[in-house]
Design an enzyme around this catalytic site. Structure first.
Site, PDB file in Angstrom:
ATOM      1  CB  SER A 125      20.752  13.578  15.045  1.00 41.05           C
ATOM      2  OG  SER A 125      20.610  12.258  15.508  1.00 41.05           O
TER       3      SER A 125
ATOM      4  CG  ASP B 139      13.897  12.571  19.299  1.00 43.11           C
ATOM      5  OD1 ASP B 139      13.850  11.419  18.836  1.00 43.11           O
ATOM      6  OD2 ASP B 139      14.784  13.400  19.017  1.00 43.11           O
TER       7      ASP B 139
ATOM      8  CG  HIS C 191      15.552  12.460  15.740  1.00 47.76           C
ATOM      9  ND1 HIS C 191      16.244  12.938  16.834  1.00 47.76           N
ATOM     10  CD2 HIS C 191      16.503  12.175  14.806  1.00 47.76           C
ATOM     11  CE1 HIS C 191      17.541  12.935  16.578  1.00 47.76           C
ATOM     12  NE2 HIS C 191      17.724  12.491  15.361  1.00 47.76           N
TER      13      HIS C 191
END
Length: 743
Positions: A594, A669, A701
């Site tokens: 991320s 995601d 995600h």
């Protein structure tokens, strides 16, 4: 003969001990539950302050129960409800008590929508007559008892409803809800993700009013994701997602009056037209609602007190900051309607006490350290209970302090991470403690002194199991980088030899206010690092500028320049570590997920003379692609700050790539969209830069489920071995791979 047997016995015993401590941690074991810890699930302190409830699961009967325990003896007193005795449901996964604890909402068939939101079927169980009532035939959201326990409010298809538990009737109180247009009482995607709440409605103390936030998403741009599934044709998930600089939902505050069946809109005299309402909360006065309003830049936060009967409002508190203000969850109204508030206004997060009119009475906590959790206020003892980093930014301790800021008491004794769950009357607390060397243990403690009363649960079995494995100590230290002492941990191979050179893998996340260097027990990644250390790697993590719990100045230095100072710190830290005699500077890698993927990408591109390889999982590759609330908090809008967005976008630095790069994303995601990886991949292709990549179908995600997480880490491990592994160790690596395949 005896003289000969004794050394032989010692030799055999030593051999057994050594062999017992040389088991290798395998990737399969990390994700098959081998190293899982015992936990206490869904603990609720009963209002009498002497008992607590826990959600328990019986694997033999596949049933769940709510069991009541005594704080003092820790013995189970009774089972309040067991799904095996209820014909209407086989199990439940969560529970919520009414205020008087005579009724319980039981959740079943829950299905995740986004990170925090769920749909489910919910029942009300009456502890007195053992009756059970289905709240709605539909799958609903956020069912919530009225304070008097006679009603339940909930959301369904973007509207709000009230179920009367006495008459059995249901009243619909909003009617304009429509998918991707209007939402009543439930947050939109970006509020849920970034302001961290789903239920946007609140009952007042008299159970005759409901305040709620309405979201008009009509003009918010839509984002769509292909869901491939198993059918012949893919489907699409289409939802409103405001990217940086784009239109947000128009939010408005409303109060529904049950007595008149009317909804009254609330308006306050804001100094800004584009705003958020990140929190609403009724005061102890059933006619006075508090609401936090924030401007779009999120550097102004106003606390308004609204009279629901006269529809008038009063500005009780206003804060401003040069960078941004964090929304507080710690607003607590006392009996006299004075209130407790937390703020970073003196440079560190601290506790403040204000009068009901918003006049500062006193700053309760002070110092060059942060309050990291607020547990509550006990009117009887006049003490506030909180968690802080007073004992070092990588540790957490629990404290109590008088409302006037005097007589502070440290309630926890062990160095590491302590987190408390207090009894309703603040006479006891259950402390959850862990450190890098101690797995989670749960103890009952006195809230007045912190003294241990009894041990509740530990993970000694896990500790014993791990003693059979060849593991390494996580070493904590600081490293001076770019004029700052940064927290760092390092894991070396168990058979570390300072005369040898080892490849280095760095891990970081680096997002604003985050922390990865913390004195707490292992997560799955820590076991993976142990696995890599067994193969001859050194692993290190450095929390650079912009991370949390070292004051606002340190955290907010990255304002308007996300990815600049954080990347500079990782590159410089890598250079310093590479200069150590036992680290091979030609074999340094970095990885992250991320925000960490955004960082590892930039580190490899901008630090191409330092890093040999990088792995980026679900990375943001341009902040132009991410949502308004998070991104604009730190960057303002791309229209106002185009260089801040573009100068630190990995997409604009692909031409600098020299090392090996692995790019990974989930196709579903909803948070960091696959768009980020696709745009970066295209830029790499057009720059004629070789790279490896993988897209996990229909994964969000977190990229997990079934065999997915194991497959992901096998892929990353293979990549690391092929790019950082010593050629002289190829045979060893191949043996490990064979063992993994066999396992």
């Amino acid at each position: 003969m005896k003289i000969l047997r004794l050394p032989l016995f010692i030799c055999l015993f030593t051999t057994l001990i050594l062999s017992a401590q040389t088991k290798q941690i395998t990737l399969n074991e990390i994700w098959d539950g081998t190293f899982s810890t015992k936990r206490m699930d869904v603990l609720h302190s009963m209002k009498n302050g002497q008992q607590y409830s826990v959600l328990n699961f019986d694997r033999n009967t596949r049933s769940t129960s709510i069991d009541i325990y005594d704080y003092k003896t820790l013995k189970k007193i009774k089972t309040l409800v067991n799904s095996s005795s209820i014909n209407e449901l086989n199990y439940f996964t969560d529970y919520t008590f009414s205020q008087d604890e005579s009724k319980i909402i039981l959740a079943t068939n829950e299905e995740s929508i986004y990170r925090r939101s769920t749909l489910g079927n919910y029942y009300v169980f009456d502890t007195n007559d053992k009756s059970i009532t289905l709240i709605s035939e539909n799958r609903i959201q956020e069912p919530t008892f009225s304070p008097d326990g006679t009603k339940v409010a909930y959301g369904f298809e973007n509207n709000l409803y009230i179920k009367d538990l006495i008459t059995g009737g249901t009243t619909q109180i909003t009617f304009d809800g429509e998918k991707n247009k209007i939402i009543n009482g439930i947050t939109d995607w970006v509020y849920e993700e970034e302001f961290a709440f789903v239920r946007a409605f609140e009952w007042n103390a008299d159970s005759n009013k409901i305040a709620f936030i309405r979201f008009d998403e009509t003009d918010v741009p839509e984002f769509s994701m292909d869901i491939y599934g198993t059918g012949l044709y893919q489907t699409q998930q289409v939802f409103k997602y405001p990217k940086a600089g784009e239109k947000n939902a128009v939010v408005s505050l409303h109060i529904y009056h049950l007595d008149t069946n009317k909804t009254i809109p609330v308006d306050v005299e804001k100094a800004y037209s584009d705003f958020y309402i990140p929190r609403i909360k009724w005061t102890n006065n059933p006619d006075i609602l508090s609401a936090q309003y924030m401007n779009r830049h999120q550097n102004e936060l106003d606390l308004w007190l609204i009279n629901a009967e006269t529809n008038t409002s009063n500005l009780a508190l206003a804060e401003k900051d040069d960078a941004y203000i964090s929304v507080t969850d710690n607003l607590t109204f006392l009996e006299d309607n004075s209130f407790i508030w937390t703020s970073e206004k003196d440079g560190y997060n601290h506790i403040y006490h204000y009068s009901k009119d918003g006049e500062l009475i006193n700053q309760v906590t002070k110092g060059n350290w942060e309050v990291t959790n607020y547990y509550g206020y006990n009117e009887k003892s006049n003490r506030i209970f909180y968690q802080s980093v007073e004992n070092g930014s990588i540790n957490r301790d629990v404290y109590s302090i008088k409302l006037n800021g005097r007589n502070k008491t440290r309630l926890t004794k062990s160095e590491g991470t302590n987190n408390a769950s207090f009894s309703a009357d603040f006479s006891y607390f259950i402390n959850t403690f862990s450190s890098a060397t101690t797995p989670p243990e749960y103890t009952l403690n006195s809230a007045s002194s912190g003294n241990l009363i009894k041990s509740i649960k530990d993970n000694d079995v896990l500790s014993k199991k791990l003693s059979d494995y060849k593991t390494s100590k996580k070493e904590f230290s600081t490293i001076n980088v770019n004029g700052n002492d940064l927290n760092m941990w390092m894991i070396k191979p168990a058979d570390f030899d300072a005369s040898k050179q080892y490849p280095l893998l760095m891990y970081q996340y680096s997002g604003p206010g985050s922390q990865q260097v913390a004195n707490r027990w292992n997560n799955s990644n820590d076991y993976w690092y142990q696995h890599l250390a067994q193969q001859g790697y050194i692993i290190a993590c450095v929390d650079g500028r912009g991370t949390g719990f070292k004051g606002a100045k340190f955290k907010k230095v990255t304002q308007n320049e996300l990815g600049k100072y954080e990347v500079e710190d990782q590159i410089e830290a890598a250079k310093q570590l590479g200069a150590l005699p036992y680290i091979d500077a030609s074999r340094i890698g970095i990885w992250g997920w991320s925000y960490g993927g955004f960082m590892s990408s930039n580190a490899l591109f901008k630090g191409n003379d330092v890093f040999k390889m990088a792995i980026a999982v679900a990375p943001v590759t341009s902040w132009r692609f991410y949502d308004t609330i998070y991104t604009e908090r730190y960057m303002t809008t791309p229209q106002e700050n185009p260089s801040g967005y573009d100068d630190n976008s990995p997409i604009n630095h692909v031409n600098k790539l020299k090392g090996d790069y692995l790019l990974i994303h989930g196709s579903a995601d909803d948070n960091v969209h696959l768009q980020n990886t696709m745009r970066l991949a295209e830029a790499l292709i057009q720059a004629d830069k070789p790279f490896e990549w993988a897209v996990y179908p229909d994964d969000n995600h977190s990229i997990y489920g079934g065999n997915t997480r194991l497959h992901l880490y096998k892929k990353m491990t293979t990549f690391i071995n092929s790019k950082l592994g010593d050629k002289r160790e190829k045979s060893k690596v191949n043996e490990v791979k064979k063992a993994e395949i066999k396992g």
